[in-house]
Design an enzyme around this catalytic site. Structure first.
Site, mmCIF file in Angstrom:
data_model
loop_
_atom_site.group_PDB
_atom_site.id
_atom_site.type_symbol
_atom_site.label_atom_id
_atom_site.label_comp_id
_atom_site.label_asym_id
_atom_site.label_seq_id
_atom_site.Cartn_x
_atom_site.Cartn_y
_atom_site.Cartn_z
ATOM 1 N N LYS A 80 0.801 -1.232 0.000
ATOM 2 C CA LYS A 80 0.000 0.000 0.000
ATOM 3 C C LYS A 80 0.834 1.284 0.000
ATOM 4 C CE LYS A 80 -3.986 -2.323 2.101
ATOM 5 N NZ LYS A 80 -4.639 -2.656 3.375
ATOM 6 N N TYR A 201 -5.487 -4.927 -7.771
ATOM 7 C CA TYR A 201 -5.236 -4.869 -6.317
ATOM 8 C C TYR A 201 -4.854 -6.249 -5.771
ATOM 9 C CZ TYR A 201 -6.034 -4.521 -1.320
ATOM 10 O OH TYR A 201 -5.874 -4.598 0.036
ATOM 11 N N TYR A 253 -2.418 -0.893 11.188
ATOM 12 C CA TYR A 253 -3.822 -1.226 11.442
ATOM 13 C C TYR A 253 -4.323 -0.396 12.632
ATOM 14 C CZ TYR A 253 -2.477 -5.088 8.386
ATOM 15 O OH TYR A 253 -1.998 -5.838 7.366
ATOM 16 N N VAL A 271 -0.829 -8.914 6.135
ATOM 17 C CA VAL A 271 -1.346 -10.153 6.723
ATOM 18 C C VAL A 271 -0.550 -11.386 6.302
ATOM 19 C CG1 VAL A 271 -3.705 -9.334 7.082
ATOM 20 C CG2 VAL A 271 -3.088 -10.403 4.904
HETATM 21 N N1 GLU Z 1 -4.860 -8.568 0.321
HETATM 22 C C1 GLU Z 1 -5.214 -8.328 1.676
HETATM 23 C C2 GLU Z 1 -6.623 -7.772 1.785
HETATM 24 O O1 GLU Z 1 -6.968 -6.880 1.076
HETATM 25 C C3 GLU Z 1 -4.209 -7.408 2.300
HETATM 26 C C4 GLU Z 1 -4.558 -7.138 3.719
HETATM 27 C C5 GLU Z 1 -3.399 -6.794 4.559
HETATM 28 O O2 GLU Z 1 -2.293 -7.246 4.356
HETATM 29 O O3 GLU Z 1 -3.645 -6.033 5.520
HETATM 30 O O4 GLU Z 1 -7.428 -8.225 2.566
#
Ligand code: GLU
Length: 615
Positions: A80, A201, A253, A271
């Site tokens: 991101k 994405y 987060y 994650v």
């Molecule tokens: N591809 C995951 C999602 O969009 C990434 C989430 C993450 O790493 O926080 O749920």
């Protein structure tokens, strides 16, 4: 192959302290087995919970790695920040900022909630990240993924693969992200291409990295967008600083506030089990361990970052700086004249005005506080006519520092003080940044070598106070400093042993390593004496001897080159020795003159050493 002695071998195998620290973390935190591997993307649940890798990249491009630092895993949310930086650079800040906020949401990463403007809270939660990807799709169409993929590779310094299984797994099950994307579409944050945006994405989240890769990516963020391993400027400093800002407020987060309070290093986790932490101007850290805590952050990764921050006291808001360290030495020209050997008249003029030239040698970063301190230090002494700023040890200039430099130089111009800069290579980043601010100023000169700068200023002083420097004037033997005090008859005898030689500009008159078998008395023009590695020892003009060290050594220890067309009297050493025997008084006189000239040079050399060691 060369064999190494046991001692050398032990030395090369020795552990640098940071590597030892990372190994200690690996050993200690391997015992930590709490947390759960993410399984809402089914393929992620296959990760081996035992895997644990840590890597730390320094900004000079060194990468430390321990444990499973090369094990590939999917980047997930750690993509991101990079896609946000890319969007800022590709679409421009105002477009991106009009679509995505920068406030922490306080919600989990996958929250289906927008802010009061119906925009995503920030680019670190899924809604904001999908919106960012949407912006890249808007601008690059079908090439969007390729663009993102290439950008991630430039941050990592290598081409990265995609985990097709994880990609397929998330595209089959990612309904929550689909819901978010439709919400963005109804609010016109993304266009009518939801499926395509989500495809990009999901793919960007499935890009494979290792702990080593993310350490280098983090170090690129910490290094204002320059990958310290490849040297490439991957994104603009603007995009990087804004990216680090949102990482600071929202990177971890719904643990982000606690994180920045306790650990104080901008970071982002994913994650897949990765955490990247970028401490600006210091380092990038990457860790991989798939078990996550209730916020979705890698349990061991958090522990590594906590340990790094507390052990080395790295909280980014716990900093101080002493601007006084920026000045390595400052002195007047009397303490450190140029290597140009001056004739007595020039020397007298310069000595009478030594207070008029102030030299300041700076080191490190020209920051706002450093430049402010230097300008106050300068103002505290009598006003000179010339100030030389030697910047060859300056490693960077902040924008604030450069702006203050320009303002200080402009002020000096109103006081008729000439500013001379030395030590900045043209076309370097420092040069560009100084030039950007000082191009308009007419009182600024620059020379690459400090010695050349000092020599130029000395010439100006000589001209200003009535001296003249005529390189074409011809001097005879009776004006030679080495021969001062010889009678007319002695000089005539010596002249009969000499041959007049002429040299073109650039000609090598004396070469290192050749036999030292003659002496030269420069009649006209100028020559310089340099070591084979190019270090200039002296510049000589008419009336000075060179090659005179032949009286003391049998092989030439330096080169002598003509700076311009020059003429010299050359006398073979054998003839000169006979002359000294025939005229013992003259011989003694010459050796005394030689001792005096060498002593003068030694005094200058000692003063230069003294300046740097006495600060
Ligand atoms: N591809 C995951 C999602 O969009 C990434 C989430 C993450 O790493 O926080 O749920």
């Amino acid at each position: 192959m060369t064999s190494q002695s046991p001692a050398a071998d032990a030395w090369t195998r020795s552990n640098p302290p940071l590597l030892r620290f990372l190994n200690a973390c690996l050993n200690e935190f391997s015992a930590e087995t709490s947390g759960t591997v993410a399984d809402y993307i089914p393929e992620l649940s296959k990760a081996d919970p035992a895997h644990f890798g840590i890597s730390l990249a320094t900004l000079d491009g060194h990468v430390y790695e321990v444990g499973d630092s090369r094990v590939p895993f999917t980047i997930q949310s750690m993509s991101k920040p990079f896609v946000f930086a890319l969007a800022l650079d590709v679409l421009g800040a105002s477009r991106v900022e009009s679509a995505i906020g920068v406030e922490p949401s306080g919600d989990p990463f996958n929250s289906i909630r927008l802010n009061s403007d119906n925009h995503p809270f920030n680019p670190m939660v899924n809604a904001g990240a999908i919106a960012c990807t949407g912006l890249i799709c808007e601008s690059k169409g079908d090439a969007a993924f390729e663009e993102i993929h290439k950008a991630l590779g430039r941050f990592a310094g290598r081409e990265l693969d995609v985990d097709e299984a994880v990609y397929a797994s998330e595209s089959q099950t990612g309904d929550r992200n689909r819901a978010i994307a439709y919400l963005l579409k109804t609010n016109a944050v993304i266009a009518d291409n939801v499926a395509a945006v989500l495809d990009v994405y999901f793919r960007q989240c499935a890009v494979l990295v290792s702990a080593r890769d993310i350490a280098v990516m983090a170090a690129t963020l910490a290094n204002r967008g320059i990958n310290p391993v490849t040297g490439e400027q991957v994104m603009t400093p603007y995009a990087i600083s804004r990216t680090l800002s949102v990482m600071t407020s929202s990177g971890m987060y719904d643990y982000a506030g606690e994180w920045i309070y306790r650990i104080g290093i901008p970071a982002k986790s994913g994650v897949g089990g990765g955490i990247l932490a970028a401490l600006p101007a210091r380092l990038g850290l990457g860790s991989y361990s798939p078990k996550l805590d209730k916020h979705g952050n890698s349990v061991r990764g958090i522990k590594v970052c906590e340990a790094l921050s507390s052990h080395y006291d790295l909280h980014m808001l716990n900093r101080s700086d002493d601007a006084r360290n920026a000045v390595i030495a400052d002195y007047d020209i009397g303490k450190s004249p140029s290597r140009r050997v001056r004739r007595p008249q020039e020397r007298e003029i310069i000595a009478a005005h030594d207070q008029d030239v102030w030299i300041i040698e700076l080191v490190g970063t020209l920051s706002l506080s450093a430049v402010d301190y230097v300008s106050r230090r300068l103002a505290a002494r009598p006003r000179p006519q010339f100030v030389i700023f030697d910047l060859h040890r300056v490693t960077s200039t902040t924008r604030a520092g450069a702006r203050l430099v320009a303002e200080a130089f402009a002020e000096l111009a109103t006081l008729n003080v000439t500013v001379v800069i030395s030590g900045v290579k043209r076309a370097s980043r420092e040069w560009d940044s100084l030039r950007e601010w000082t191009a308009e100023l007419r009182n600024v000169r620059d020379f690459y070598l400090l010695d050349t700068a000092i020599e130029w200023v000395e010439d100006q002083i000589v001209y200003r106070y009535g001296g003249s420097i005529d390189f074409h004037e011809t001097t005879e033997l009776d004006e030679q400093l080495l021969l001062a005090g010889l009678s007319e008859e002695e000089l005539a005898d010596l002249a009969s042993l000499c041959t007049i030689r002429s040299y073109q500009a650039g000609a090598k008159i004396v070469a290192t390593g050749n036999p030292a078998d003659s002496l030269f008395f420069l009649r006209s023009g100028a020559v310089h004496v340099t070591l084979p590695d190019g270090v200039r020892l002296a510049t000589l003009t008419a009336g000075m001897a060179f090659g005179e060290m032949a009286l003391l050594e049998s092989t030439r220890s330096a080169d002598v080159l003509a700076d311009m067309s020059a003429t010299a009297y050359e006398v073979p050493l054998g003839d000169f020795e006979r002359f000294r025997k025939q005229h013992p008084r003259a011989g003694e006189r010459i050796m005394r003159n030689l001792a005096q000239l060498l002593a003068d040079r030694l005094i200058v050399a000692n003063a230069k050493v003294d300046i740097l060691t006495s600060m």
